[in-house]
Enzyme design. Structure first.
Site, PDB file in Angstrom:
ATOM      1  N   LYS A   3       0.831  -1.206   0.000  1.00  0.00           N
ATOM      2  CA  LYS A   3       0.000   0.000   0.000  1.00  0.00           C
ATOM      3  C   LYS A   3       0.869   1.261   0.000  1.00  0.00           C
ATOM      4  CE  LYS A   3      -2.878  -3.169  -0.088  1.00  0.00           C
ATOM      5  NZ  LYS A   3      -4.087  -3.600   0.539  1.00  0.00           N
TER       6      LYS A   3
HETATM    7  C1  LIG Z   1      -4.874  -4.827   0.868  1.00  0.00           C
HETATM    8  C2  LIG Z   1      -6.322  -4.701   0.938  1.00  0.00           C
HETATM    9  C3  LIG Z   1      -7.044  -5.140   2.059  1.00  0.00           C
HETATM   10  C4  LIG Z   1      -6.400  -5.867   3.207  1.00  0.00           C
HETATM   11  O1  LIG Z   1      -5.461  -5.078   3.875  1.00  0.00           O
HETATM   12  P1  LIG Z   1      -4.563  -5.772   5.025  1.00  0.00           P
HETATM   13  O2  LIG Z   1      -3.966  -4.620   5.765  1.00  0.00           O
HETATM   14  O3  LIG Z   1      -3.528  -6.590   4.311  1.00  0.00           O
HETATM   15  O4  LIG Z   1      -5.453  -6.587   5.874  1.00  0.00           O
HETATM   16  C5  LIG Z   1      -8.411  -4.921   2.085  1.00  0.00           C
HETATM   17  N1  LIG Z   1      -9.046  -4.324   1.053  1.00  0.00           N
HETATM   18  C6  LIG Z   1      -8.386  -3.902  -0.040  1.00  0.00           C
HETATM   19  C7  LIG Z   1      -9.131  -3.224  -1.139  1.00  0.00           C
HETATM   20  C8  LIG Z   1      -7.003  -4.099  -0.147  1.00  0.00           C
HETATM   21  O5  LIG Z   1      -6.371  -3.697  -1.252  1.00  0.00           O
END
Ligand SMILES: *Cc1c(COP(=O)(O)O)cnc(C)c1O
Length: 383
Positions: free
Chosen positions: A187
């Site tokens: 992210k």
């Molecule tokens: C990465 C992601 C998640 C999960 O995030 P984590 O922190 O890894 O639990 C949920 N929703 C979307 C759209 C994502 O891209």
């Protein structure tokens, strides 16, 4: 191909971790306060301020943050929650964790985000909430979405990819009743693993804080620093341990200070891609609707008609050239658990299934050189 002969290896994503992050983790390690404490509080305050919300509650991931938000909103068995089918599996999984029923809805083929028209068709008397996803850093069309929803349906933003992104001048995380972010290394900013719940609703924030910490009426930090550290708190609710550590928050504080600059740099790179790839009619670059400040968590293209070869062969050819690509994300409706649970046929969510097959994320991150972008653009033209 015109480029230099030196072999490349361009990752799909790579976080920027510098000396400042390395120095920051030493502080909690030296002080001995490792779990949720002053660094988490500081990170929460800075995150809330940057995203224009009253409250931010740090958690262990976006997945646990979504679970926490749903639990705090008392969504459970008998309730339906509408989720776009083109998203990471966690968006729908969180709905199951609280025993509610996920209802999949299709997405808009140009923005990849929830399609308000299809959403309207999925609303029933049992609909308690919708989880619009700001996929790849582009905010969902929240005004169009709100317009088709009954007033009592809650909006939970899955802002996993959208740290720093804006919609009509306001930040992601403050566009619904509650927002949830991710700090996974894929992210925009990272704490290794981690997440953040944001809201303007003080009561909801208070419930999230209690549920995050086993349902205890007073946090460990307040208890240890308070007048009666020997007194155990009462537990009025069934809670979880979704606490972020101070070690992670120390990294998050530094990462957050980089966020604006990282996005600006990626925005320029997205412009380079868009210009360089404009001559390829078979490759559609991401659209940025008027009034949207894209967070550019990923640069996701669609391989369309007239492509020199199928998408998967393009991805294999690029890998040969040292260029990592990935499908945008999956269509939840095509995954075994969800197909069985929801009794779905292949292609039931038509646009989501098409995007799963045709999308291709190109590398876009802050560890790439200007030359890397030229190399990738040249590679795509040479296919
Ligand atoms: C990465 C992601 C998640 C999960 O995030 P984590 O922190 O890894 O639990 C949920 N929703 C979307 C759209 C994502 O891209």
């Amino acid at each position: 191909m015109g480029g230099p002969a030196k072999p490349r290896s361009i990752a799909i994503a790579e976080p920027v971790i510098g000396e400042a992050e390395m120095a920051a983790v030493l502080e909690p390690l030296r002080s001995g306060w490792l779990t949720q404490g002053p660094k988490v509080a500081e990170f929460e305050g800075a995150f809330a301020a940057m995203h224009g919300v009253a409250d931010a509650i740090a958690v262990t991931s976006c997945t646990t943050g979504l679970h926490l938000a749903l639990a705090a909103l008392e969504i459970g068995p008998g309730d339906e929650v509408i989720v776009p089918a083109f998203t990471w599996v966690a968006t729908a999984a969180a709905v199951r964790y609280v025993g509610a029923d996920p209802v999949l809805c299709d997405v808009d083929p140009s923005t990849y985000n929830i399609d308000p028209e299809d959403l309207a068709k999925r609303i029933t008397p049992r609909t308690r909430a919708v989880i619009p996803v700001h996929l790849f850093g582009l905010c969902a069309d929240m005004d169009a979405l709100r317009a088709v929803l009954p007033d009592d349906v809650l909006v939970i933003e899955d802002a996993a990819c959208a740290a720093g992104a804006t919609y009509r001048g306001r930040h992601a995380g403050g566009l619904g009743d509650v927002g949830v972010f991710s700090f996974h290394p894929r992210k925009s900013i990272t704490t290794g693993e981690g997440g953040m719940v944001t809201t303007d609703d003080g009561d909801l924030a208070a419930r999230c804080r209690v549920l995050r910490n086993h349902g205890a009426t007073i946090s460990e930090e307040d208890r240890h620093r308070g007048p009666a550290p020997w007194r155990l708190p009462d537990f009025e609710l069934l809670g979880f341990n979704f606490r972020m550590t101070d070690i992670q928050a120390a990294i998050g504080i530094v990462q957050l200070s980089r966020l604006q600059g990282l996005i600006e740099e990626r925005d320029r790179a997205a412009g380079v891609y868009r210009e360089g790839l404009a001559g390829l009619p078979w490759l559609r670059t991401p659209v940025v609707p008027e009034g949207s400040g894209h967070g550019w968590q990923a640069f996701v293209t669609v391989v369309g008609e007239g492509a020199p070869m199928p998408r998967d062969e393009i991805m294999a050819a690029l890998q040969e050239l040292g260029i990592s690509t990935r499908p945008g994300t999956h269509a939840i409706s095509e995954l075994a658990y969800w197909r069985n649970l929801l009794e779905l046929e292949t292609g039931a969510l038509e646009v989501s299934s098409m995007l799963e097959r045709q999308t291709m994320a190109l590398p876009l991150h802050n560890r790439m050189s200007a030359d890397d972008y030229v190399y990738i653009i040249d590679a795509l033209h040479s296919l």
